[in-house]
Design a protein around this motif. Structure first.
Motif, PDB file in Angstrom:
ATOM      1  N   UNK A 112       0.701  -1.211   0.099  1.00  0.00           N
ATOM      2  CA  UNK A 112       0.129   0.048   0.143  1.00  0.00           C
ATOM      3  C   UNK A 112       0.815   1.215  -0.097  1.00  0.00           C
ATOM      4  N   UNK A 113       0.236   2.315  -0.349  1.00  0.00           N
ATOM      5  CA  UNK A 113       1.261   3.521  -0.438  1.00  0.00           C
ATOM      6  C   UNK A 113       1.383   4.048   1.113  1.00  0.00           C
ATOM      7  N   UNK A 114       2.645   4.746   1.252  1.00  0.00           N
ATOM      8  CA  UNK A 114       2.894   5.023   2.685  1.00  0.00           C
ATOM      9  C   UNK A 114       1.755   6.089   3.139  1.00  0.00           C
ATOM     10  N   UNK A 115       1.285   6.157   4.394  1.00  0.00           N
ATOM     11  CA  UNK A 115       0.428   7.094   5.083  1.00  0.00           C
ATOM     12  C   UNK A 115       0.904   8.408   4.707  1.00  0.00           C
ATOM     13  N   UNK A 116      -0.062   9.261   4.700  1.00  0.00           N
ATOM     14  CA  UNK A 116      -0.371  10.698   4.186  1.00  0.00           C
ATOM     15  C   UNK A 116      -0.042  11.357   5.923  1.00  0.00           C
ATOM     16  N   UNK A 117       1.035  12.034   6.274  1.00  0.00           N
ATOM     17  CA  UNK A 117       1.043  12.852   7.444  1.00  0.00           C
ATOM     18  C   UNK A 117       0.576  14.060   7.421  1.00  0.00           C
TER      19      UNK A 117
END
Length: 144
Positions: A112-117
């Protein structure tokens, strides 16, 4: 006047060798030889008579077998209808055949794509005067 030999084939021109043929006669000869064939006579269809203001449209069906390519089944080969084999063992030898779960991902395929902070920039403190952050903000020093 046009010569019979100039336009009409020899078969039609044989009876006109002693005289000149008009263009209309030559074209008629050509239409007879090279024109479209006469239409085939219509096959009568067994149609019901119209009732009242009804319009009945019907036609005899042509034989369609000439347009069909015979298949192996027509020749009695029905080998594609039976299966005498075991299904393939996709697990293969040495692979765990119980319940198993997989975790993780294959890099670049299923990850999955990295989480957006998300953060609030307005909550950051002001850069101290003369610091690199202050100089970058004023355009006095390139970032990076």
């Amino acid at each position: 006047m046009i010569s019979a030999f100039a336009l009409a084939p020899a078969a039609l021109a044989q009876d006109r060798t002693d005289r000149q043929v008009t263009a209309e006669e030559a074209f008629e000869d050509y239409r007879e030889l090279y024109g479209p064939p006469e239409p085939e006579p219509e096959v009568s269809a067994d149609c019901d008579d119209p009732v009242g203001d009804e319009i009945v449209v019907c036609a005899a069906l042509e034989e369609q077998s000439q347009f069909r390519v015979p298949s192996r089944l027509d020749r009695g080969d029905n080998s594609n209808l039976k299966w005498d084999y075991e299904p393939p063992d996709v697990a293969g030898p040495g692979i765990f055949k119980g319940k198993a779960t997989a975790s993780g991902c294959v890099k670049g395929l299923t990850c999955p794509p990295p989480p957006a902070y998300i953060f609030d920039i307005t909550a950051l403190p002001e850069a101290p005067p003369g610091s690199d952050a202050d100089k970058i903000a004023k355009g006095e020093k390139p970032a990076g």
